[in-house]
Motif scaffolding. Sequence first.
Motif, short mmCIF file in Angstrom:
data_model
loop_
_atom_site.label_atom_id
_atom_site.label_comp_id
_atom_site.label_asym_id
_atom_site.label_seq_id
_atom_site.Cartn_x
_atom_site.Cartn_y
_atom_site.Cartn_z
N VAL A 1 0.82 -1.22 0.00
CA VAL A 1 0.00 0.00 0.00
C VAL A 1 0.85 1.27 0.00
O VAL A 1 0.53 2.25 -0.71
CB VAL A 1 -0.95 0.01 1.23
N ASP A 2 1.94 1.28 0.78
CA ASP A 2 2.73 2.51 0.93
C ASP A 2 3.29 3.01 -0.39
O ASP A 2 3.48 4.22 -0.56
CB ASP A 2 3.87 2.29 1.93
N SER A 3 3.56 2.10 -1.33
CA SER A 3 4.09 2.52 -2.63
C SER A 3 3.05 3.34 -3.39
O SER A 3 3.38 4.33 -4.06
CB SER A 3 4.51 1.31 -3.46
N TYR A 4 1.78 2.93 -3.30
CA TYR A 4 0.71 3.68 -3.97
C TYR A 4 0.53 5.05 -3.32
O TYR A 4 0.33 6.06 -4.02
CB TYR A 4 -0.60 2.90 -3.90
N SER B 1 1.36 10.88 -3.77
CA SER B 1 1.90 12.14 -3.25
C SER B 1 2.80 12.80 -4.29
O SER B 1 2.76 14.02 -4.49
CB SER B 1 2.68 11.87 -1.97
N VAL B 2 3.61 11.98 -4.97
CA VAL B 2 4.50 12.50 -6.02
C VAL B 2 3.68 13.04 -7.18
O VAL B 2 3.96 14.11 -7.72
CB VAL B 2 5.46 11.39 -6.50
N ARG B 3 2.68 12.30 -7.59
CA ARG B 3 1.84 12.74 -8.71
C ARG B 3 1.12 14.04 -8.38
O ARG B 3 0.88 14.87 -9.26
CB ARG B 3 0.84 11.63 -9.07
N ASP B 4 0.77 14.20 -7.11
CA ASP B 4 0.21 15.48 -6.66
C ASP B 4 1.17 16.62 -6.97
O ASP B 4 0.78 17.67 -7.49
CB ASP B 4 -0.02 15.43 -5.15
N ALA C 1 -3.02 10.62 -9.20
CA ALA C 1 -2.99 10.49 -7.74
C ALA C 1 -4.26 9.80 -7.24
O ALA C 1 -4.21 8.87 -6.42
CB ALA C 1 -2.85 11.86 -7.09
N PHE C 2 -5.41 10.22 -7.77
CA PHE C 2 -6.67 9.61 -7.34
C PHE C 2 -6.75 8.13 -7.73
O PHE C 2 -7.30 7.31 -7.00
CB PHE C 2 -7.87 10.37 -7.91
#
Length: 623
Positions: A94-97, A102-105, A113-114
């Motif tokens: 999960v943490d990778s997603y 956060s990066v895509r944000d 991100a969504f």
Amino acid sequence: MNKKKILVLFLFIFFLASSLFGQVKKENKLLIGRLELSEHKYKSAIEKFNYVIKNDPPNYEPYYFRGIAKLELGDVIGAEGDFTEAIKLKPLYVDSYIARASVRDRLLNHEGAFEDYKSAMVIDSTNSDIYLNRAITYNYLQDFDNAIKDCKKALYYRNKKELVYLIKGMSEMGLKNYYKAINDFNIIIRSNPRKSNTYVRRATAYYYLFHYDSALTDINYALHLDDKNTYAYFQRAMIHNKIDHKGDALKDLNKVLELSPNSTSAYYNRALIYSDKEEYKKALTDYEKVILLNSKNILAYYNRALIYQRLKKINLARKDVEKVIEIYPDFVDAYKLRASLKQQIGDYKGAEQDKQTAEIINNTKLDITDSLKRNEELNIAKVTSFSGNNSNKNIEQISNNEIALISPYYISLLASTKHKRIVDSWNKKNNAFSAYFLLNADNNEISEELKKEKLKTLNEKILLNYKNGELYLKRAIVYASLDIYDKAILDFNKSLHLDADNYMAHFGKANMLFQTISRVESNNYNIDMVIKDYDKCIALNPNFSYAYFNRAYLKFQNENYIGAIEDYSEAIKQSPSFAEAYLNRALILLILENDEQACLDLSKAGELGIIKGYSLISKYCSK
């Protein structure tokens, strides 16, 4: 057991031991990398993760942790790539997603991100960090209702991080639910009463509730906790301005700019106050700085146009208002202002057309849907933003030295024949000229033998004339060129003791201090100390263009872009053919995405002989 069997057994044990040793070594690299990551040694950590990626079987961990290290170093695109690789290798982590979302944000890929938040929820819908991070995205997009819902979901799943209450409080502020926001900030303050910014945020909520006394109490306590808090000074300025304490507001805004020279919001609000006080020249200067820092800010152009109209500079006002319309064609007030300007010059037909356009835009906005309204609000936020352009498309090339500022010049007593740049310094005390060569990092080709010969000659002269400050200055210059900094600083100080008005001694000392900082790890000197010597040099000789040029470079390193631009401009004013100043100013303007002015400077730099100016034009100006 025969010898052959013993040999085979030995070889098997040897290879097994080697394999285990190699495995332990690789695991140690991963552990050491993670330890260095926790100690903020990001570059070193990346080296360890690189080793594991190259030598180990495929594993998500080195990619995941390297992504975090890259993110801390500002390599957002590289981080996204690493998190993507980690997801391929372990699709249920999960943490990778969450990290990639956060990066895509940060890359403004909110749709991506969504998608990541959705994927993470499929794996573990009870993970509170998913909801917290999605709330941050919603808050950024000004979808405050959904941000609050996600914060409540995070709290339901027992996420008690301060950040949950902070995002919820800020979102409540966005919905003008100021009392609810205050409740959220109170929770943070109870758990962490020493956090300055929380008091400032609560003060902002009090400000919107017209509780100015409570707001000032919170701000003053915030500054008691942190007297360098620019956010606090800015908010206090807004309060002072609201209660008509203009002088106090200006003091606070000046403090903001002292601590944060690139604060567009401080320049903008100071300009508004100057305009109210009818100090139009100061207001215009501040609006110019806002535009330098954010060339797409329509409010700065619009308000500057209003001042030009009051000053009856109709052409300049018209130019600014048309820039507003170019950036944001739906800005109703811009058409109304242009209509007024057209009326002033007798263009009544054109004025009527602009009034009709304004009315059409107004009528169109009455019927838009909620989703379109939100998009409209986001567009307005972009063109009225006061945030700096710290993540624009040009910064990466500059930070990676694909394009780099020309370094400062320093004085030398020796130069190769191809370097003819010379400055003649007039020494009042000796009533004599001294000629110095001007070099920079690109042209230091003098042999040590020649430098030592020059040093020997100066030693002999000083023995005969030990009260001549110019001789100590010259010897200091030679010491600095030989990297003998301790003796150089003694001689610079001796020179200034004997001849305090010699601006070249301050210039030479500043050059040497900068070289010391650049080449030697030292806690004795910093950039601000170097700038002070350039300040003294300029005070003694305000026409010395190289002092402005060098000081600008240092201000740029301190990320004081406005100060750097002003110094390069002054260098150009003193020496209109100073090609390097045009080039460096252009590069800073590119950072600020002020491409129009940057391209003019690149053209001038090319015209004056810097061929690089033309190659940069083809890259950045051919749109």
